[in-house]
Design a protein around this motif. Structure first.
Motif, PDB file in Angstrom:
ATOM      1  N   ASP A   1       0.537   3.066 -14.103  1.00 39.53           N
ATOM      2  CA  ASP A   1       0.554   3.421 -12.779  1.00 39.53           C
ATOM      3  C   ASP A   1       0.644   1.993 -11.962  1.00 39.53           C
ATOM      4  O   ASP A   1      -0.189   1.307 -11.782  1.00 39.53           O
TER       5      ASP A   1
ATOM      6  N   LYS B   1       5.061   8.902  -6.340  1.00 39.05           N
ATOM      7  CA  LYS B   1       4.904   8.378  -7.882  1.00 39.05           C
ATOM      8  C   LYS B   1       5.919   7.952  -8.805  1.00 39.05           C
ATOM      9  O   LYS B   1       6.885   8.257  -8.603  1.00 39.05           O
TER      10      LYS B   1
ATOM     11  N   SER C   1       4.148   3.304  -2.701  1.00 43.06           N
ATOM     12  CA  SER C   1       4.652   3.814  -4.057  1.00 43.06           C
ATOM     13  C   SER C   1       5.911   3.067  -4.199  1.00 43.06           C
ATOM     14  O   SER C   1       6.452   2.301  -3.202  1.00 43.06           O
TER      15      SER C   1
ATOM     16  N   GLU D   1      -1.529  -2.495  -5.335  1.00 43.11           N
ATOM     17  CA  GLU D   1      -2.498  -1.631  -4.592  1.00 43.11           C
ATOM     18  C   GLU D   1      -3.219  -2.598  -3.654  1.00 43.11           C
ATOM     19  O   GLU D   1      -4.001  -3.652  -4.233  1.00 43.11           O
ATOM     20  N   ASN D   2      -2.928  -2.777  -2.237  1.00 44.81           N
ATOM     21  CA  ASN D   2      -3.859  -3.644  -1.271  1.00 44.81           C
ATOM     22  C   ASN D   2      -3.561  -5.106  -1.422  1.00 44.81           C
ATOM     23  O   ASN D   2      -4.207  -6.040  -1.017  1.00 44.81           O
TER      24      ASN D   2
ATOM     25  N   ASN E   1       0.992  -1.233  -0.060  1.00 43.52           N
ATOM     26  CA  ASN E   1       0.075   0.104  -0.155  1.00 43.52           C
ATOM     27  C   ASN E   1       0.929   1.193  -0.153  1.00 43.52           C
ATOM     28  O   ASN E   1       0.916   1.894   0.878  1.00 43.52           O
TER      29      ASN E   1
ATOM     30  N   ASN F   1       1.852   1.510  -9.036  1.00 39.83           N
ATOM     31  CA  ASN F   1       1.266   1.386  -7.659  1.00 39.83           C
ATOM     32  C   ASN F   1      -0.167   0.711  -7.544  1.00 39.83           C
ATOM     33  O   ASN F   1      -0.471   0.193  -6.644  1.00 39.83           O
ATOM     34  N   LYS F   2      -0.936   1.139  -8.658  1.00 36.42           N
ATOM     35  CA  LYS F   2      -2.196   0.584  -8.668  1.00 36.42           C
ATOM     36  C   LYS F   2      -2.418  -0.872  -8.729  1.00 36.42           C
ATOM     37  O   LYS F   2      -3.079  -1.614  -8.179  1.00 36.42           O
TER      38      LYS F   2
END
Length: 348
Positions: A81, A228, A8, A87-88, A6, A83-84
């Motif tokens: 992206d 980012k 960058s 994510e989680n 969760n 990071n997405k």
């Protein structure tokens, strides 16, 4: 040790997670016993479901006799992206590799996130194979680790090679090749959900933690502080991801306007459980392997009840008279397993 992304991907903390862990998806003996009973009950209730491979709970299942509806091939773009992508996500480590906790994927991938419906169907039927619908990519099976171990002990070189991880599932074989500094690594799985939710995140997680290759135990864990990402890690730029049936993916690659060179190495694990697929597999290997290339195929000796296995596949290959084969490793622990090396026969 499990951890959740969760964050960058550009900053790093000071300690690396160096502990390998196999979660329940890798099947402890206790889990095997429970899974066997569940699977047998499901097979009585669900006529078109039979577990795919990997453990003893497969061997008594009957294959479906329904007509199979094969998936059209498509290429999956790497999201900008990253990071997405993570994510989680809850990660585990095994054999020095990072991979998505698949139990969490099964719990969280529902509704619109499960466009193919494979997670809900697999869970509701207690089955790891629904022919023509879901081909087992949500699990990691033991022959995968046989191959990883063999690569290390036999000192198989991937440097500057073009590699295909065929029927990739979690993509661990392709990730090993990528860490071995392969020039290009392509990943293929039957299901697009597997590529999007498992394979691609696994590749991203390993690339951002190890860069272009090397030992994960010397790398730093990602920071939880958001920042980012400005560009793809170098290793990811060498990857492409595909879903669809083998012959469809082969057709897509060979007809694409993008530059394509045949593979120096094709890796595949537990893909010969069903004799109905031998023709498509053989032809795909013949079409995509470089003339001097090698195939490394890991399999159980027999998939009882389903009908496939090493002897039957060897006979099929011999009758086609295109490839020569040799068994380079045999594991007798538990259900016997083998690694087969394949190469084109020399012109007579």
């Amino acid at each position: 040790m499990a951890f959740r992304f969760n964050f960058s991907i550009d900053e790093y903390d000071n300690e690396a997670d160096t502990h390998d862990k196999m979660d329940l998806q890798l099947y402890s003996p206790k889990h095997k016993e429970k899974s066997t009973e569940k699977t047998r009950k499901a097979a009585d209730a669900v006529g078109d479901s039979s577990p795919r491979l990997g453990t003893n709970n497969r061997q008594d299942e009957k294959p479906s006799h329904k007509n199979l509806c094969f998936r059209v091939a498509k290429e999956h773009d790497i999201p900008e992206d990253l990071n997405k992508v993570l994510e989680n996500k809850v990660m585990e480590t095994v054999s020095g590799l990072y991979y998505i906790n698949m139990s969490v994927v099964e719990m969280t991938c529902s509704g619109d996130a499960d466009e193919e419906g494979i997670v809900s169907k697999s869970v509701s039927s207690h089955s790891d194979l629904i022919p023509g619908v879901y081909e087992g990519g949500l699990k990691i099976w033991e022959c995968t680790f046989d191959l990883i171990d063999y690569f290390s002990k036999a000192e198989i070189q991937f440097t500057n090679k073009t590699v295909l991880d065929l029927g990739c599932g979690a993509g661990l074989l392709g990730i090993v090749a990528l860490k071995g500094r392969a020039e290009k690594v392509h990943f293929q799985d039957y299901n697009s959900t597997v590529i999007d939710k498992i394979t691609l995140p696994n590749a991203v997680a390993n690339c951002i933690r190890t860069g272009s290759g090397g030992d994960t135990k010397t790398s730093q864990p990602p920071s939880k502080r958001p920042k980012k990402a400005e560009h793809l890690p170098d290793a990811l730029t060498r990857c492409r991801f595909f879903s669809g049936e083998w012959s469809e993916v082969s057709r897509l690659l060979l007809s694409s306007k993008k530059p394509f060179s045949k593979y120096d190495v094709i890796l595949t694990s537990e893909t010969i459980y069903n004799p109905d697929y031998y023709g498509a597999l053989h032809d795909t290997l013949a079409q995509l392997l470089d003339k001097n290339g090698r195939v490394y195929l890991a399999s159980k000796e027999h998939y009882f009840g389903v009908g496939g296995g090493i002897p039957l596949f060897e006979k099929f290959i011999e009758e086609r008279n295109v490839f020569r084969t040799s068994i380079v490793k045999t594991t007798d622990k538990g259900l016997q397993r083998c690694i087969m090396e394949m190469a084109f026969k020399e012109p007579s």
